[in-house]
Motif scaffolding. Sequence first.
Motif, PDB file in Angstrom:
ATOM      1  N   ASP A 530      59.357  33.125   5.414  1.00 23.60           N
ATOM      2  CA  ASP A 530      58.426  32.416   6.658  1.00 23.60           C
ATOM      3  C   ASP A 530      57.315  32.177   6.903  1.00 23.60           C
ATOM      4  OD1 ASP A 530      59.230  31.998   9.315  1.00 23.60           O
ATOM      5  OD2 ASP A 530      59.841  33.239  10.061  1.00 23.60           O
ATOM      6  N   ASP A 531      57.264  31.945   8.260  1.00 26.25           N
ATOM      7  CA  ASP A 531      55.124  31.672   8.497  1.00 26.25           C
ATOM      8  C   ASP A 531      55.127  33.415   9.290  1.00 26.25           C
ATOM      9  OD1 ASP A 531      54.868  29.751   6.459  1.00 26.25           O
ATOM     10  OD2 ASP A 531      54.416  28.835   8.416  1.00 26.25           O
ATOM     11  N   ALA A 532      53.892  33.147   9.468  1.00 29.33           N
ATOM     12  CA  ALA A 532      53.584  34.221  10.173  1.00 29.33           C
ATOM     13  C   ALA A 532      54.064  33.409  11.853  1.00 29.33           C
ATOM     14  CB  ALA A 532      52.072  34.652   9.943  1.00 29.33           C
ATOM     15  N   PRO A 533      54.451  34.501  12.879  1.00 27.81           N
ATOM     16  CA  PRO A 533      54.798  33.995  13.738  1.00 27.81           C
ATOM     17  C   PRO A 533      53.280  33.494  15.078  1.00 27.81           C
ATOM     18  CG  PRO A 533      54.660  36.275  14.120  1.00 27.81           C
ATOM     19  CD  PRO A 533      54.828  35.884  12.805  1.00 27.81           C
ATOM     20  N   PRO A 534      53.358  32.197  16.020  1.00 28.28           N
ATOM     21  CA  PRO A 534      52.275  32.553  16.605  1.00 28.28           C
ATOM     22  C   PRO A 534      51.309  32.823  17.790  1.00 28.28           C
ATOM     23  CG  PRO A 534      54.289  30.301  16.916  1.00 28.28           C
ATOM     24  CD  PRO A 534      54.548  31.442  16.487  1.00 28.28           C
ATOM     25  N   ASP A 535      50.316  33.574  17.065  1.00 29.85           N
ATOM     26  CA  ASP A 535      49.378  34.760  17.898  1.00 29.85           C
ATOM     27  C   ASP A 535      49.037  33.852  19.584  1.00 29.85           C
ATOM     28  OD1 ASP A 535      47.734  31.959  17.983  1.00 29.85           O
ATOM     29  OD2 ASP A 535      46.319  33.274  16.659  1.00 29.85           O
ATOM     30  N   LEU A 536      48.498  34.568  20.313  1.00 27.70           N
ATOM     31  CA  LEU A 536      48.680  34.385  21.598  1.00 27.70           C
ATOM     32  C   LEU A 536      47.355  32.901  21.815  1.00 27.70           C
ATOM     33  CD1 LEU A 536      49.289  35.010  24.752  1.00 27.70           C
ATOM     34  CD2 LEU A 536      47.313  36.402  24.654  1.00 27.70           C
ATOM     35  N   GLY A 537      46.592  33.279  20.871  1.00 27.59           N
ATOM     36  CA  GLY A 537      46.180  31.884  20.872  1.00 27.59           C
ATOM     37  C   GLY A 537      46.408  30.585  20.917  1.00 27.59           C
ATOM     38  N   ALA A 538      47.323  30.311  19.692  1.00 28.58           N
ATOM     39  CA  ALA A 538      48.336  28.631  19.686  1.00 28.58           C
ATOM     40  C   ALA A 538      49.513  28.910  21.098  1.00 28.58           C
ATOM     41  CB  ALA A 538      48.537  29.049  18.397  1.00 28.58           C
ATOM     42  N   THR A 539      49.729  30.252  20.809  1.00 30.00           N
ATOM     43  CA  THR A 539      50.853  29.820  22.207  1.00 30.00           C
ATOM     44  C   THR A 539      50.548  29.505  23.783  1.00 30.00           C
ATOM     45  OG1 THR A 539      52.158  31.722  21.598  1.00 30.00           O
ATOM     46  CG2 THR A 539      52.299  30.791  23.128  1.00 30.00           C
ATOM     47  N   ARG A 540      48.929  29.651  23.983  1.00 31.57           N
ATOM     48  CA  ARG A 540      47.972  29.165  24.718  1.00 31.57           C
ATOM     49  C   ARG A 540      47.987  27.417  25.212  1.00 31.57           C
ATOM     50  NH1 ARG A 540      43.970  32.735  24.531  1.00 31.57           N
ATOM     51  NH2 ARG A 540      44.841  34.596  25.884  1.00 31.57           N
ATOM     52  N   LEU A 541      47.842  27.409  23.762  1.00 31.04           N
ATOM     53  CA  LEU A 541      47.269  25.944  23.529  1.00 31.04           C
ATOM     54  C   LEU A 541      48.586  25.330  23.976  1.00 31.04           C
ATOM     55  CD1 LEU A 541      45.476  23.669  22.434  1.00 31.04           C
ATOM     56  CD2 LEU A 541      46.770  24.372  20.323  1.00 31.04           C
ATOM     57  N   ALA A 542      50.372  25.127  23.630  1.00 30.29           N
ATOM     58  CA  ALA A 542      51.155  25.440  23.209  1.00 30.29           C
ATOM     59  C   ALA A 542      51.234  24.634  24.795  1.00 30.29           C
ATOM     60  CB  ALA A 542      52.461  25.693  22.565  1.00 30.29           C
ATOM     61  N   TYR A 543      50.945  25.742  25.690  1.00 31.24           N
ATOM     62  CA  TYR A 543      51.166  26.209  27.341  1.00 31.24           C
ATOM     63  C   TYR A 543      50.715  25.222  27.936  1.00 31.24           C
ATOM     64  CZ  TYR A 543      50.942  27.788  31.876  1.00 31.24           C
ATOM     65  OH  TYR A 543      51.175  28.420  33.244  1.00 31.24           O
ATOM     66  N   LEU A 544      48.997  25.187  27.562  1.00 32.48           N
ATOM     67  CA  LEU A 544      48.473  23.896  28.030  1.00 32.48           C
ATOM     68  C   LEU A 544      48.892  22.229  27.677  1.00 32.48           C
ATOM     69  CD1 LEU A 544      45.154  25.347  27.558  1.00 32.48           C
ATOM     70  CD2 LEU A 544      46.081  25.965  29.821  1.00 32.48           C
ATOM     71  N   GLU A 545      48.993  22.067  26.764  1.00 31.86           N
ATOM     72  CA  GLU A 545      49.247  21.135  26.200  1.00 31.86           C
ATOM     73  C   GLU A 545      50.887  20.450  27.212  1.00 31.86           C
ATOM     74  OE1 GLU A 545      48.345  18.655  23.829  1.00 31.86           O
ATOM     75  OE2 GLU A 545      46.189  20.509  24.052  1.00 31.86           O
ATOM     76  N   GLY A 546      51.721  21.596  27.435  1.00 27.06           N
ATOM     77  CA  GLY A 546      52.853  21.080  28.165  1.00 27.06           C
ATOM     78  C   GLY A 546      53.872  20.365  27.326  1.00 27.06           C
ATOM     79  N   GLN A 547      53.849  19.825  25.807  1.00 25.32           N
ATOM     80  CA  GLN A 547      54.718  19.501  25.495  1.00 25.32           C
ATOM     81  C   GLN A 547      55.915  20.887  25.335  1.00 25.32           C
ATOM     82  OE1 GLN A 547      55.035  17.144  23.592  1.00 25.32           O
ATOM     83  NE2 GLN A 547      52.593  16.272  25.363  1.00 25.32           N
ATOM     84  N   THR A 548      57.332  19.893  25.627  1.00 27.56           N
ATOM     85  CA  THR A 548      58.907  20.838  25.212  1.00 27.56           C
ATOM     86  C   THR A 548      58.532  20.859  24.116  1.00 27.56           C
ATOM     87  OG1 THR A 548      60.328  18.697  25.597  1.00 27.56           O
ATOM     88  CG2 THR A 548      59.015  19.824  27.391  1.00 27.56           C
ATOM     89  N   SER A 549      58.695  20.205  23.329  1.00 32.47           N
ATOM     90  CA  SER A 549      58.700  20.877  21.929  1.00 32.47           C
ATOM     91  C   SER A 549      58.280  21.669  20.960  1.00 32.47           C
ATOM     92  CB  SER A 549      59.100  19.488  20.484  1.00 32.47           C
ATOM     93  OG  SER A 549      57.248  18.860  20.553  1.00 32.47           O
TER      94      SER A 549
END
Length: 721
Positions: A530-549
Amino acid sequence: MSSRQLRKLQKQRELQEASKDAVRGQESEDSGEDEGPAPAVKPRVSLFAALGADGDDSDEQDEERERDEDDGGPREEEVVLPQSQPSKKSKKKKKKKSKAKAAAASGPEPAGEEEDQGGEDEIDKALKELRLSNEQISGKLASEAQSSGPARRINELLSINTYHLKVINEMRNLFGRDVIESANAEEQEEANRRTRARNAPRQVDIETFLRSAAGPKKLPEVSLRRNAFIQGREHWPRRTAGGLTMKQLRQADDGSFTEYTYVHEAEHDGVQAAFYSYVQMGDPWRLVYLLAEVPYHVSTLIQVSSVAKQDQNMALAAELCERALFTFGRVATSSFRQDIEQGRARLDFRRPENRQFWLAGYHYLKSLIRKGTYRTALEWAKLLFALDPKDPYAMRHFIHFLAIRAHEARWLVDFVDELERTSDNRDTAYLRQSVVLAKLQMNDTAGARDELRRGMQRVPWLYCALYQELGLDAPPSIWGISSQSDSRSFWVKLYIYQMKDLWNNTAAISLLQQVAKGLDRVDASSLPSDDAPPDLGATRLAYLEGQTSLLAVSPRELLDRQPNYEYDPLPPLEEENIFTCEGCRLPWREREDRANGPRGTPTAGILHMLRRRLQRGRVAGGGVMGGGGGAEDEDVDEDEIDDELIRELEGHAERGDERGMLEALMQFIRGQAGTTGEEGGGEGGAGDDDNEEDLADYEHDGHGQEGDWLPGAWPGDEDGR
């Protein structure tokens, strides 16, 4: 005639006299001697003897030496002087013993000879000291580079060229100056049309209202062009930064970085509290009107930019983000500008005042990508990455594809190599796969093939998903290897979301098929499970991008954090923040306000906030905004002032007069900021007098009067006021 010309004439005169003396001395010597004094040396000796005896000319010579040092070095006449010593020594070595004894018996050498020798000694000594100091400086720089090599290397890679931060420069390179000037002329004509028609409609759009509310005064031309981040626009209003400043906090011992921070002074902190109360009300038009009053309040600019996006006005949304970054640039110090050019400037993301810079930069970056100005977007991504090594907005996942788009392949290879050496993020294995495209762009097909072979063996699940996205059949070497966990799926989906289009070309697809055919079956069991889980920065990026996937595989515990607002998405936990003002702490006090604050009127949040701040100011022994009051304030009854203000605001609320309530509140905030003795920073004026003058001009132009039009209609106000 200048002193330098007089000095040259003096030298020529002394040279002629010295030549005559040398000729007479040579005629009196024994004709049998095969050597004699060199006539080229003797003039220099007598020259210095004469110059040393002349006090006035000596002063002029000292002045010339000072001017020479200011110019960066000595003049040509002074550089030639040390060359006279070797010829003199060779002459003395050739003299006979009898000649030397006769000279010794005749007495000491002339004064000019001693002064010449002494002058040469001083020059030699100065040259040796200069050479020694240069060697010491070089050794010190070498030792510093050796002691902090990795830090200086990443700083070098992340150095910022401020020319590339301004999109107008790339636009001119892409389309030409004439096209840009024509577009600006059309924009100016449209702005003039809005100005002529601003009093005609009773309900207008956000952009028309904001430009009409700006008033006639504009920022000076020097303020628009000298900004480090953004070139300002001519129609932006002439107001101060409203209490936003910058200061330097600390500097690393090895000089590898310098930490700065933005600061909210009393006026800005009060506006921040009012802004938060308006956000709680949920009416965007209140924020629009607040922005008309404080046009350079960063949080309001970002929030109204989101409103403009919902209104499908992407141009206005981008412009408001530009104005927010322009505001940050207005108050930036000169040392901060120099440090960002060298990659040494740092901002702490834990400070709410600094987080606004990342958010405005992110939205501006997205607008640059939509325009196709990838070189400017890359420079902004580098800047946002360099300001905090923890990368709170995951800018590394923008940098790798923007570097390809901007044809900065060589830089990308160096950056990824350095990132793998210095970073502990395991997602760099995915960023490494973009090096394949970088080497293809560099026409290094052999290197791209080697990188691709290693990549398929390192992250085969990524390439299996990439084949599927490109509509290709997965080769037997990686067939059936997929990401099994949400953590791994997150990194795979994020990479494909950013890079799919760049892989979808003939050269890349051909290379994918060629390498996969010659590759043996990859043993997935030997790879990490497995890979390391997403950190808060990457999660924040996903939240701002708004991609449902992406959001579907993002950590729920991070997405569900509260508070979470558009002007500060997914902030750190409360105990991790560094609070220096009350306005930034209010989101974490929301539950307390709901439990203790009065409800039932639209202004309840504002009134409760004011009561809290007034009580806190009295407990601290200072003004309402935390500033210390002077001796002239001792006789003022603060309770009476507080009650009067609250009664005025409640009266406006009962009448539904939102305009009057806001103006009373802004007058209160500016007045209390003035009691602290602090003034708003920024170019083009930095005091409350400018604010009051601009407000007077604003009202003189027909705004703020009874019956004046407003954008749209306020809730419960049928006549549009």
